[in-house]
Design a protein around this motif. Structure first.
Motif, PDB file in Angstrom:
ATOM      1  N   ALA A 146      56.771  18.998  66.658  1.00  0.00           N
ATOM      2  CA  ALA A 146      56.175  18.489  65.424  1.00  0.00           C
ATOM      3  C   ALA A 146      54.743  18.021  65.653  1.00  0.00           C
ATOM      4  CB  ALA A 146      57.009  17.333  64.877  1.00  0.00           C
ATOM      5  N   THR A 147      53.921  18.176  64.622  1.00  0.00           N
ATOM      6  CA  THR A 147      52.594  17.568  64.591  1.00  0.00           C
ATOM      7  C   THR A 147      52.694  16.331  63.712  1.00  0.00           C
ATOM      8  OG1 THR A 147      51.476  19.694  64.878  1.00  0.00           O
ATOM      9  CG2 THR A 147      50.182  17.892  63.942  1.00  0.00           C
ATOM     10  N   GLU A 148      52.268  15.195  64.244  1.00  0.00           N
ATOM     11  CA  GLU A 148      52.391  13.933  63.521  1.00  0.00           C
ATOM     12  C   GLU A 148      51.063  13.187  63.492  1.00  0.00           C
ATOM     13  OE1 GLU A 148      57.086  12.896  64.457  1.00  0.00           O
ATOM     14  OE2 GLU A 148      55.551  11.373  64.768  1.00  0.00           O
ATOM     15  N   ILE A 149      50.927  12.309  62.528  1.00  0.00           N
ATOM     16  CA  ILE A 149      49.797  11.384  62.446  1.00  0.00           C
ATOM     17  C   ILE A 149      50.353   9.975  62.611  1.00  0.00           C
ATOM     18  CG2 ILE A 149      48.009  10.405  60.955  1.00  0.00           C
ATOM     19  CD1 ILE A 149      47.764  13.190  59.666  1.00  0.00           C
ATOM     20  N   TRP A 150      49.787   9.251  63.567  1.00  0.00           N
ATOM     21  CA  TRP A 150      50.145   7.851  63.748  1.00  0.00           C
ATOM     22  C   TRP A 150      48.957   7.000  63.316  1.00  0.00           C
ATOM     23  CZ3 TRP A 150      53.399   6.691  68.765  1.00  0.00           C
ATOM     24  CH2 TRP A 150      54.536   7.509  68.774  1.00  0.00           C
ATOM     25  N   VAL A 178      41.654  11.692  67.814  1.00  0.00           N
ATOM     26  CA  VAL A 178      41.345  10.660  66.825  1.00  0.00           C
ATOM     27  C   VAL A 178      40.806  11.358  65.582  1.00  0.00           C
ATOM     28  CG1 VAL A 178      40.037   8.570  66.320  1.00  0.00           C
ATOM     29  CG2 VAL A 178      40.838   9.009  68.660  1.00  0.00           C
ATOM     30  N   LEU A 179      41.560  11.279  64.486  1.00  0.00           N
ATOM     31  CA  LEU A 179      41.126  11.892  63.232  1.00  0.00           C
ATOM     32  C   LEU A 179      40.035  11.079  62.562  1.00  0.00           C
ATOM     33  CD1 LEU A 179      44.397  13.080  61.422  1.00  0.00           C
ATOM     34  CD2 LEU A 179      42.526  14.525  62.263  1.00  0.00           C
ATOM     35  N   SER A 180      40.250   9.769  62.475  1.00  0.00           N
ATOM     36  CA  SER A 180      39.290   8.921  61.775  1.00  0.00           C
ATOM     37  C   SER A 180      39.516   7.474  62.147  1.00  0.00           C
ATOM     38  CB  SER A 180      39.425   9.087  60.257  1.00  0.00           C
ATOM     39  OG  SER A 180      40.695   8.630  59.808  1.00  0.00           O
ATOM     40  N   ILE A 181      38.488   6.664  61.901  1.00  0.00           N
ATOM     41  CA  ILE A 181      38.572   5.214  62.054  1.00  0.00           C
ATOM     42  C   ILE A 181      38.080   4.617  60.743  1.00  0.00           C
ATOM     43  CG2 ILE A 181      37.851   3.198  63.378  1.00  0.00           C
ATOM     44  CD1 ILE A 181      37.219   5.120  65.696  1.00  0.00           C
ATOM     45  N   PRO A 206      35.415   9.904  64.029  1.00  0.00           N
ATOM     46  CA  PRO A 206      35.186   9.135  65.257  1.00  0.00           C
ATOM     47  C   PRO A 206      33.847   9.495  65.877  1.00  0.00           C
ATOM     48  CG  PRO A 206      36.659  10.956  65.707  1.00  0.00           C
ATOM     49  CD  PRO A 206      36.445  10.941  64.216  1.00  0.00           C
ATOM     50  N   SER A 207      33.301   8.590  66.672  1.00  0.00           N
ATOM     51  CA  SER A 207      32.070   8.863  67.401  1.00  0.00           C
ATOM     52  C   SER A 207      32.350   9.920  68.472  1.00  0.00           C
ATOM     53  CB  SER A 207      31.520   7.580  68.022  1.00  0.00           C
ATOM     54  OG  SER A 207      32.517   6.918  68.771  1.00  0.00           O
ATOM     55  N   TYR A 221      43.124   3.260  62.860  1.00  0.00           N
ATOM     56  CA  TYR A 221      42.878   4.444  63.681  1.00  0.00           C
ATOM     57  C   TYR A 221      43.950   5.482  63.353  1.00  0.00           C
ATOM     58  CZ  TYR A 221      39.720   1.517  66.397  1.00  0.00           C
ATOM     59  OH  TYR A 221      38.677   0.687  66.779  1.00  0.00           O
ATOM     60  N   ARG A 222      43.512   6.648  62.887  1.00  0.00           N
ATOM     61  CA  ARG A 222      44.452   7.730  62.561  1.00  0.00           C
ATOM     62  C   ARG A 222      44.428   8.725  63.719  1.00  0.00           C
ATOM     63  NH1 ARG A 222      43.811  10.891  58.219  1.00  0.00           N
ATOM     64  NH2 ARG A 222      45.994  10.811  57.583  1.00  0.00           N
ATOM     65  N   LEU A 223      45.578   8.850  64.382  1.00  0.00           N
ATOM     66  CA  LEU A 223      45.713   9.676  65.577  1.00  0.00           C
ATOM     67  C   LEU A 223      46.636  10.845  65.260  1.00  0.00           C
ATOM     68  CD1 LEU A 223      46.479   6.729  68.056  1.00  0.00           C
ATOM     69  CD2 LEU A 223      44.235   7.514  67.228  1.00  0.00           C
ATOM     70  N   ILE A 224      46.214  12.048  65.627  1.00  0.00           N
ATOM     71  CA  ILE A 224      47.048  13.223  65.390  1.00  0.00           C
ATOM     72  C   ILE A 224      47.473  13.796  66.726  1.00  0.00           C
ATOM     73  CG2 ILE A 224      45.070  14.820  65.223  1.00  0.00           C
ATOM     74  CD1 ILE A 224      46.704  16.323  63.048  1.00  0.00           C
ATOM     75  N   MET A 225      48.727  14.240  66.811  1.00  0.00           N
ATOM     76  CA  MET A 225      49.287  14.711  68.083  1.00  0.00           C
ATOM     77  C   MET A 225      50.388  15.722  67.813  1.00  0.00           C
ATOM     78  SD  MET A 225      51.081  11.052  68.645  1.00  0.00           S
ATOM     79  CE  MET A 225      49.766  10.388  67.601  1.00  0.00           C
TER      80      MET A 225
END
Length: 500
Positions: free
Chosen positions: A394-398, A419-422, A427-428, A446-450
């Motif tokens: 699965a691809t998830e966003i935390w 890191v998708l966005s802050i 992200p920088s 912090y939106r993290l995709i994995m």
């Protein structure tokens, strides 16, 4: 898309653990020290961790051996400090293997208490991860084995015993694990110990007798030592013989965040972070590293010059007290001494790696994680509780945010995330590659995709946690398992605890 939020709880309930309400009202507690070290003479050659020997067995498995043991180390001339290390008195050798290899590590415990050994940043089955469930008893040996299946990267290994990780790492149990990729022809400096240099940065505190101290009070964010060392060397210098040198930086401190640059503010190239190479080099003068984060930088020197690797006051965000938490501290870490004549080095390539960018549209689950003091989503770590169940592939966003004003970061086992966005903004560039640990500025999302691997195991969980190790030890951690799509949700009785 499924959205999960964890246990239902109010903001006040999230902030009731370990004095967090007091901290939020301005009572920050007494810091462990937070005082920068007195100037030292940089007159000790930088110790370079040796490459660990290995042998290839009849089945093609590359086998390493590591023994956790006690010893003593002379951090200062004439003073022996009690320390722990792997295959020696302090720290451990550098393990090195190639992508595609089957590896095994015989981990022996010569201490008088249980420990574990976690392969930080490694993609591998949960039963081999070395978390708190894979405990190695005194006098016993654990032999995890797995196939390396990830890009070239600077990873590391360290203990992960439940409630005791801070002390085990602080005493000296840590080392690097370098993954090479035969298909990776990036043209960066690559001669280990010559122009490709490991730099394990740690801060320590010594008592009047020269012994390491680890305060046992609940000061935030954990111990902030007044002595900084590189590879266990205080006042280290490196003789540089090439025009460019690659530094593989690891923040192996238990609580302190660094902002790394050079004393003359010269620009350098950031070429890799936790999970490997960036898509292209990023020119900068600073890299912030919270505990467990890594950065590979390439810096150019001219013949005969002396250059200081320095940690400047890090931007910790809107914390309750930047001064108390080390946000105003400056440390010199390592002096680079360029030879009178330097061998030529090729320029840093304009392109480094192809990164498979995960698409937000492919995410099927969004999970929410709120960190406060020693709680995640209102709960303290419980070894017998599975907090999240993830489907293999699965691809998830935390979505992770710190809702108190303490320094925190967030580490996830098994995956390298992007890191998708802050707070909704991109992200920088230094956060543009593969990451397994990210600093959380208070109050920001912090939106993290994995994408999770196919290492399914309903009985052995992976961890997610704050890598400020006192926070982790006191409960700021959760557990997840990866299961097949049609598997039933595991229960507490399914969780395996192993002693080796």
């Amino acid at each position: 898309m499924i959205r999960t939020t964890g246990p239902s709880c109010t903001r006040r309930q999230l902030l009731t653990g370990a004095g967090a309400l007091l901290l939020l009202t301005g009572c920050t507690g007494v810091p462990s020290t937070g005082t920068p070290a007195r100037p030292v003479a940089f007159d000790a050659p930088l110790a370079i961790p040796p490459l660990a020997p290995s042998h290839v067995g009849p089945d093609g498995t590359r086998v390493f051996e590591l023994t956790a043991q006690k010893g003593s180390t002379a951090f200062r001339p004439g003073v022996q400090s009690a320390t722990w290390g792997f295959n020696g008195a302090f720290l451990g050798p550098t393990l090195r293997a190639e992508r595609g290899e089957q590896v095994a590590v015989a981990v022996s415990n010569a201490l008088d208490e249980p420990t574990t050994l976690h392969w930080h940043g490694m993609r591998l089955p949960a039963a081999m991860d070395g978390g708190p469930h894979q405990e190695v008893a005194p006098g016993r040996t654990w032999r995890p084995t797995w196939r390396i299946d990830q890009p070239a990267a600077t990873l590391w290994y360290h203990p992960h015993p439940h409630g005791r990780t801070e002390e085990h790492v602080y005493r000296g149990l840590a080392g690097l694990f370098l993954v090479d990729d035969p298909a990776d022809a990036h043209g960066l400096p690559s001669a280990y110990g010559v122009d490709d240099i490991p730099v394990i940065v740690q801060d320590k505190q010594f008592d009047d007798d020269g012994q390491l101290t680890l305060d046992s009070n609940r000061a935030e964010p954990g111990l902030l030592g007044s002595t900084v060392m590189a590879n266990g060397t205080v006042g280290a210098y490196l003789d540089v013989t090439t025009e460019r040198v690659r530094l593989r930086l690891l923040n192996a401190s238990t609580a302190r965040t660094y902002d790394v640059g050079f004393d003359d503010d010269r620009p350098f190239h950031l070429v890799a972070t936790d999970g490997g190479l960036l898509a292209e080099p990023y020119g900068t003068t600073r890299v912030r590293l919270s505990p467990a984060e890594r950065a590979e930088v390439v810096v150019a020197l001219v013949p005969g010059e002396h250059l200081m690797l320095r940690s400047f006051p890090p931007n910790l965000g809107d914390v309750a007290s930047s001064t108390a938490f080390g946000g105003t501290d400056t440390f010199d870490v390592l002096q680079l001494r360029a030879a009178p004549a330097l061998r030529s080095s090729p320029p840093v390539p304009a392109a480094l790696a192809d990164i498979d960018r995960l698409r937000e549209a492919d995410a099927t689950v969004v999970r929410e994680f709120a960190l406060a003091s020693r709680l995640i989503n209102g709960a303290r770590m419980d070894m017998d509780r599975i907090d999240e169940v993830v489907t293999a592939g699965a691809t998830e966003i935390w979505q992770v945010h710190s809702i108190d004003r303490l320094p925190h970061n967030f580490h996830i086992h098994d995956v390298q995330f992007q890191v998708l966005s802050i707070d909704g903004a991109p992200p920088s560039p230094e956060l543009g590659g593969r990451k397994d640990t990210v600093y959380l500025e208070p109050g920001r999302t912090y939106r993290l995709i994995m994408r999770f691997s196919d290492h399914t195991d309903p009985k052995n969980p992976y961890m997610y946690h704050c890598h400020l190790l006192r926070h982790e030890d006191e409960g700021l951690m959760g557990q997840f398992v990866v299961v097949d799509r049609d598997s039933p949700r595991p229960t507490a009785s399914d969780v395996a605890t192993h002693r080796h």
